[in-house]
Design an enzyme around this catalytic site. Structure first.
Site, PDB file in Angstrom:
ATOM      1  N   MET A  90       1.389  13.589 -52.189  1.00 60.34           N
ATOM      2  CA  MET A  90       1.153  12.320 -52.884  1.00 60.34           C
ATOM      3  C   MET A  90       0.133  12.542 -54.014  1.00 60.34           C
ATOM      4  SD  MET A  90       1.618   9.343 -50.100  1.00 60.34           S
ATOM      5  CE  MET A  90       0.054   9.413 -49.304  1.00 60.34           C
ATOM      6  N   HIS A  94      -5.638  19.267 -53.871  1.00 54.72           N
ATOM      7  CA  HIS A  94      -6.871  19.990 -53.525  1.00 54.72           C
ATOM      8  C   HIS A  94      -6.501  21.342 -52.932  1.00 54.72           C
ATOM      9  CE1 HIS A  94      -5.857  18.786 -49.473  1.00 54.72           C
ATOM     10  NE2 HIS A  94      -5.842  17.529 -49.845  1.00 54.72           N
ATOM     11  N   GLY A  98      -6.285  22.409 -50.039  1.00 51.64           N
ATOM     12  CA  GLY A  98      -5.344  22.352 -48.911  1.00 51.64           C
ATOM     13  C   GLY A  98      -3.917  22.444 -49.456  1.00 51.64           C
ATOM     14  N   HIS A  99      -3.611  21.637 -50.479  1.00 54.68           N
ATOM     15  CA  HIS A  99      -2.276  21.701 -51.094  1.00 54.68           C
ATOM     16  C   HIS A  99      -2.048  23.074 -51.722  1.00 54.68           C
ATOM     17  CE1 HIS A  99      -3.039  17.193 -51.582  1.00 54.68           C
ATOM     18  NE2 HIS A  99      -1.935  17.244 -50.859  1.00 54.68           N
ATOM     19  N   LYS A 116      -3.596  19.329 -40.638  1.00 59.08           N
ATOM     20  CA  LYS A 116      -4.576  18.234 -40.620  1.00 59.08           C
ATOM     21  C   LYS A 116      -3.885  16.925 -40.194  1.00 59.08           C
ATOM     22  CE  LYS A 116      -6.001  15.626 -43.878  1.00 59.08           C
ATOM     23  NZ  LYS A 116      -6.119  14.211 -43.530  1.00 59.08           N
ATOM     24  N   ASP A 117      -2.670  16.724 -40.737  1.00 51.31           N
ATOM     25  CA  ASP A 117      -1.886  15.547 -40.335  1.00 51.31           C
ATOM     26  C   ASP A 117      -0.948  15.990 -39.213  1.00 51.31           C
ATOM     27  OD1 ASP A 117      -2.848  13.687 -42.399  1.00 51.31           O
ATOM     28  OD2 ASP A 117      -1.932  15.130 -43.745  1.00 51.31           O
ATOM     29  N   SER A 138      -8.859  16.655 -47.854  1.00 50.24           N
ATOM     30  CA  SER A 138      -7.954  15.518 -47.899  1.00 50.24           C
ATOM     31  C   SER A 138      -8.114  14.863 -49.268  1.00 50.24           C
ATOM     32  CB  SER A 138      -8.366  14.511 -46.809  1.00 50.24           C
ATOM     33  OG  SER A 138      -7.849  13.237 -47.099  1.00 50.24           O
ATOM     34  N   SER A 139      -7.031  14.316 -49.786  1.00 51.95           N
ATOM     35  CA  SER A 139      -7.135  13.624 -51.073  1.00 51.95           C
ATOM     36  C   SER A 139      -8.130  12.470 -50.972  1.00 51.95           C
ATOM     37  CB  SER A 139      -5.771  13.078 -51.482  1.00 51.95           C
ATOM     38  OG  SER A 139      -4.848  14.135 -51.560  1.00 51.95           O
TER      39      SER A 139
HETATM   40  O1  PAF Z   1       1.230  13.966 -46.207  1.00 54.85           O
HETATM   41  C1  PAF Z   1       1.549  13.377 -47.264  1.00 54.85           C
HETATM   42  O2  PAF Z   1       0.965  13.601 -48.337  1.00 54.85           O
HETATM   43  C2  PAF Z   1       2.677  12.360 -47.238  1.00 54.85           C
HETATM   44  O3  PAF Z   1       2.695  11.697 -46.024  1.00 54.85           O
HETATM   45  C3  PAF Z   1       4.040  12.972 -47.560  1.00 54.85           C
HETATM   46  C4  PAF Z   1       4.464  13.975 -46.523  1.00 54.85           C
HETATM   47  C5  PAF Z   1       4.012  13.637 -48.935  1.00 54.85           C
HETATM   48  C6  PAF Z   1       5.112  11.875 -47.606  1.00 54.85           C
HETATM   49  O4  PAF Z   1       4.836  10.930 -48.574  1.00 54.85           O
END
Ligand code: PAF
Length: 282
Positions: free
Chosen positions: A30, A34, A36-37, A151-152, A187-188
């Site tokens: 989304m 950061h 993490g991504h 994390k999620d 986290s964002s």
């Molecule tokens: O984890 C996220 O950033 C969101 O839940 C995702 C997987 C991109 C879906 O919108």
């Protein structure tokens, strides 16, 4: 880096790629990217012929409009960061209209009970929204490998379940949570915390570490009480939930079975920003 905003153009491009039998890694995000991504992207680059990132703030997964409108976003910065990682990345950045055609509603999925707890309980329909957007993205991108951070963790388990349930032909790749040196899970949403609140937020990880260190010796009640007592010393922290759960079915537990794997999960409001984190207890 090629950026697509329109589904039709993106589809045409993907069709050519598939004809060339390219292995595609996909990182749905989304935005407000950061480290993490970036770690998911680096892993995807090393394991695939081509990596595609999506940036889309998905409205159907927000149960609170204020949360949606205040979600951090800086597309220019994200694009610059992606270009630094590699000029060969593909970015899909559609509008809400492009994805939902004016009908911003979730589809209905079954998650085998995995959504009964934690985020599923406290953020109504959140996972229906997550699955709705992921179904659309997976159908479009047809990736070979999709990268998600631990994390999620509940999201990860639910995605694993729904991918296998719906028969998507792709691998979900679990990736370790990336933390700051003092333990705050990236986290964002951290972008909404000032420096002092970021410091205070590191106490969530301290609490989780306490659970890990004492899981074999203390009983549940003591662990719960100690965590709650420790965090209650920070007026900026309000716990939403703290549970220990089986990492497979995510059911909160009160007694241990040594053949099972557990995780401790926490969600808390820190200075008005909702954060989640978890730690494996094995
Ligand atoms: O984890 C996220 O950033 C969101 O839940 C995702 C997987 C991109 C879906 O919108």
């Amino acid at each position: 880096m090629i950026i697509f905003k329109k589904i039709v153009e993106f589809k045409n491009y993907l069709r050519k790629l598939k004809n060339k039998k390219k292995k595609i890694g996909f990182i749905p995000t989304m935005g407000a990217l950061h480290d993490g991504h970036f770690s998911l992207i680096s892993r995807s680059i090393s394991e695939n012929d081509l990596s595609i990132i999506s940036i889309f703030i998905n409205p159907t997964q927000f149960n609170n409009q204020n949360d949606l409108f205040s979600y951090p976003s800086d597309l220019k910065k994200d694009i610059n960061s992606l270009k630094i990682i590699s000029e060969n990345l593909i970015l899909f950045n559609p509008s809400s209209e492009e994805i939902y055609s004016g009908n911003i509603v979730s589809n209905v999925f079954s998650f085998g009970g995995l959504d009964k707890y934690m985020e599923g309980k406290f953020r109504k329909n959140h996972f229906q929204g997550v699955a709705t957007i992921l179904q659309k993205l997976f159908d479009l991108v047809k990736p070979d490998n999709v990268y998600f951070g631990e994390k999620d963790f509940q999201q990860l388990r639910i995605v694993e379940y729904f991918v296998s349930n719906l028969g998507f032909n792709l691998n979900i790749i679990r990736c370790k949570t990336i933390r700051t040196d003092d333990g705050l899970a990236l986290s964002s949403r951290n972008k909404k915390l000032d420096i002092s609140s970021q410091k205070i937020a590191t106490n969530l990880f301290k609490a989780l570490n306490f659970v890990k260190e004492n899981f074999d010796t203390l009983n549940f009640e003591k662990i719960y009480n100690k965590v709650r007592h420790f965090l209650s010393e920070f007026s900026e922290i309000k716990i939403e939930y703290f549970i220990i759960a089986d990492e497979k079915d995510l059911k909160p537990i009160k007694t241990k079975d040594k053949n099972k794997k557990y995780r401790a999960f926490i969600a808390a409001d820190v200075s008005g920003v909702r954060l989640i984190d978890n730690i494996k207890l094995y």
